[in-house]
Design an enzyme around this catalytic site. Sequence first.
Site, PDB file in Angstrom:
ATOM      1  N   SER A 138       0.859  -1.185   0.000  1.00 33.18           N
ATOM      2  CA  SER A 138       0.000   0.000   0.000  1.00 33.18           C
ATOM      3  C   SER A 138       0.891   1.229   0.000  1.00 33.18           C
ATOM      4  O   SER A 138       2.088   1.134   0.362  1.00 33.18           O
ATOM      5  CB  SER A 138      -0.854  -0.001   1.278  1.00 33.18           C
ATOM      6  OG  SER A 138      -1.515   1.237   1.464  1.00 33.18           O
ATOM      7  N   TYR A 151      -2.271  -1.226  10.362  1.00 35.55           N
ATOM      8  CA  TYR A 151      -2.200  -1.353   8.901  1.00 35.55           C
ATOM      9  C   TYR A 151      -0.857  -0.846   8.386  1.00 35.55           C
ATOM     10  O   TYR A 151      -0.195  -1.493   7.562  1.00 35.55           O
ATOM     11  CB  TYR A 151      -3.359  -0.554   8.299  1.00 35.55           C
ATOM     12  CG  TYR A 151      -3.583  -0.734   6.823  1.00 35.55           C
ATOM     13  CD1 TYR A 151      -4.376  -1.773   6.337  1.00 35.55           C
ATOM     14  CD2 TYR A 151      -3.034   0.146   5.895  1.00 35.55           C
ATOM     15  CE1 TYR A 151      -4.609  -1.929   4.981  1.00 35.55           C
ATOM     16  CE2 TYR A 151      -3.258   0.001   4.531  1.00 35.55           C
ATOM     17  CZ  TYR A 151      -4.050  -1.036   4.079  1.00 35.55           C
ATOM     18  OH  TYR A 151      -4.274  -1.179   2.727  1.00 35.55           O
TER      19      TYR A 151
HETATM   20  P1  NAD Z   1     -11.587  -6.042  -0.119  1.00 37.29           P
HETATM   21  O1  NAD Z   1     -12.199  -5.900   1.232  1.00 37.29           O
HETATM   22  O2  NAD Z   1     -12.385  -5.724  -1.330  1.00 37.29           O
HETATM   23  O3  NAD Z   1     -11.001  -7.517  -0.315  1.00 37.29           O
HETATM   24  C1  NAD Z   1     -10.312  -8.183   0.697  1.00 37.29           C
HETATM   25  C2  NAD Z   1     -10.244  -9.647   0.351  1.00 37.29           C
HETATM   26  O4  NAD Z   1      -9.548 -10.324   1.426  1.00 37.29           O
HETATM   27  C3  NAD Z   1     -11.617 -10.319   0.244  1.00 37.29           C
HETATM   28  O5  NAD Z   1     -11.582 -11.301  -0.765  1.00 37.29           O
HETATM   29  C4  NAD Z   1     -11.783 -10.974   1.613  1.00 37.29           C
HETATM   30  O6  NAD Z   1     -12.681 -12.079   1.611  1.00 37.29           O
HETATM   31  C5  NAD Z   1     -10.359 -11.406   1.875  1.00 37.29           C
HETATM   32  N1  NAD Z   1     -10.080 -11.688   3.287  1.00 37.29           N
HETATM   33  C6  NAD Z   1     -10.263 -10.869   4.362  1.00 37.29           C
HETATM   34  N2  NAD Z   1      -9.925 -11.513   5.487  1.00 37.29           N
HETATM   35  C7  NAD Z   1      -9.514 -12.764   5.115  1.00 37.29           C
HETATM   36  C8  NAD Z   1      -9.024 -13.893   5.825  1.00 37.29           C
HETATM   37  N3  NAD Z   1      -8.919 -13.894   7.156  1.00 37.29           N
HETATM   38  N4  NAD Z   1      -8.694 -14.998   5.122  1.00 37.29           N
HETATM   39  C9  NAD Z   1      -8.824 -15.024   3.755  1.00 37.29           C
HETATM   40  N5  NAD Z   1      -9.267 -13.983   3.049  1.00 37.29           N
HETATM   41  C10 NAD Z   1      -9.601 -12.859   3.720  1.00 37.29           C
HETATM   42  O7  NAD Z   1     -10.263  -5.141  -0.039  1.00 37.29           O
HETATM   43  P2  NAD Z   1      -9.282  -4.550  -1.167  1.00 37.29           P
HETATM   44  O8  NAD Z   1      -9.371  -3.090  -1.079  1.00 37.29           O
HETATM   45  O9  NAD Z   1      -9.463  -5.231  -2.473  1.00 37.29           O
HETATM   46  O10 NAD Z   1      -7.879  -4.949  -0.522  1.00 37.29           O
HETATM   47  C11 NAD Z   1      -7.030  -5.943  -1.051  1.00 37.29           C
HETATM   48  C12 NAD Z   1      -5.602  -5.635  -0.627  1.00 37.29           C
HETATM   49  O11 NAD Z   1      -5.204  -4.384  -1.185  1.00 37.29           O
HETATM   50  C13 NAD Z   1      -5.416  -5.512   0.880  1.00 37.29           C
HETATM   51  O12 NAD Z   1      -4.190  -6.096   1.268  1.00 37.29           O
HETATM   52  C14 NAD Z   1      -5.382  -4.008   1.094  1.00 37.29           C
HETATM   53  O13 NAD Z   1      -4.658  -3.652   2.236  1.00 37.29           O
HETATM   54  C15 NAD Z   1      -4.681  -3.569  -0.170  1.00 37.29           C
HETATM   55  N6  NAD Z   1      -4.853  -2.164  -0.503  1.00 37.29           N
HETATM   56  C16 NAD Z   1      -6.095  -1.673  -0.761  1.00 37.29           C
HETATM   57  C17 NAD Z   1      -6.227  -0.327  -1.083  1.00 37.29           C
HETATM   58  C18 NAD Z   1      -7.555   0.298  -1.411  1.00 37.29           C
HETATM   59  O14 NAD Z   1      -7.602   1.523  -1.563  1.00 37.29           O
HETATM   60  N7  NAD Z   1      -8.620  -0.454  -1.563  1.00 37.29           N
HETATM   61  C19 NAD Z   1      -5.100   0.493  -1.119  1.00 37.29           C
HETATM   62  C20 NAD Z   1      -3.860  -0.047  -0.850  1.00 37.29           C
HETATM   63  C21 NAD Z   1      -3.756  -1.381  -0.540  1.00 37.29           C
END
Ligand code: NAD
Length: 256
Positions: A138, A151
């Site tokens: 991130s 985080y």
């Molecule tokens: P999201 O909530 O849409 O997806 C998260 C996914 O992780 C889902 O498929 C969920 O079922 C799964 N998950 C959660 N807990 C779990 C567990 N205990 N075991 C197995 N699966 C689990 O979130 P996202 O925004 O797509 O985030 C995905 C990644 O990207 C994360 O690591 C997040 O930190 C990172 N990220 C997101 C953003 C953003 O702006 N959305 C920015 C930077 C980084």
Amino acid sequence: MLQGKTALVTGSTSGIGLGMALTLARHGAKVMLNGFGDVDGAVAQVKALGGAVAYHGADMRDPAQIEAMVRACGEQLGGPDILINNAGIQHVAQVEDFPVERWDAIIAINLSSAFHAMRVALPGMKARGWGRVINIASAHGLVASAGKSAYVAAKHGIVGLTKAAALECATGGVTVNAICPGWVLTPLVQKQIDDRAAAGGISVEQAQRNLLAEKEPSLRFTTPEQLAELAVFMCSPAGDNVLGVAWNMDGGWLAQ
Ligand code: NAD
């Protein structure tokens, strides 16, 4: 381009992980999905692209389940040749108010799960002489924001893990890199927007504009598909010598 390769994408039932899975499948990879929620919907979307798909419901808090998932991937689809450590959660609170159980869950899911998947997947990649590990970190892997101690700690940690593992793999055809997204409009971020709207007594649209304006000069979200194309580049021959980077795609967040 990825025909014959198998990708394991953690947390791929939603958001960035689902975008990664769909894009890798479009480029010809077999894909193992993981995560909770709308599993059938995610599997159906990837299956519709015509390639081989499997699903494993491992909870990323549990090292034994993670190990079983990586081994099941090998048995059902081969590989994994590409491992995308993407599963992640968020919780926003000041350090002194941070629920201990939420701290532990964030460190387990956002950081330790990547270590556990890598320690099981790397020997096969090294033996085959080709592999790609892509850790979804991130912008918060490189800079901090108040209220996100767990985080930020986990994401800085995964950037360090990426560098150390990249050095260990440097000569064997396996690369390890991190992608550092800025804001992506997924359920994880929508919750933060909704919370801001409720706390500030403002509309969801205004809360979304404020969120972008605070961090991103572009005032635009990055899409899961844009991030996935960066992952595809890392999997291409042009990415062979990209090692240990923490590559931000963030609308200018880190340029400031
Ligand atoms: P999201 O909530 O849409 O997806 C998260 C996914 O992780 C889902 O498929 C969920 O079922 C799964 N998950 C959660 N807990 C779990 C567990 N205990 N075991 C197995 N699966 C689990 O979130 P996202 O925004 O797509 O985030 C995905 C990644 O990207 C994360 O690591 C997040 O930190 C990172 N990220 C997101 C953003 C953003 O702006 N959305 C920015 C930077 C980084």
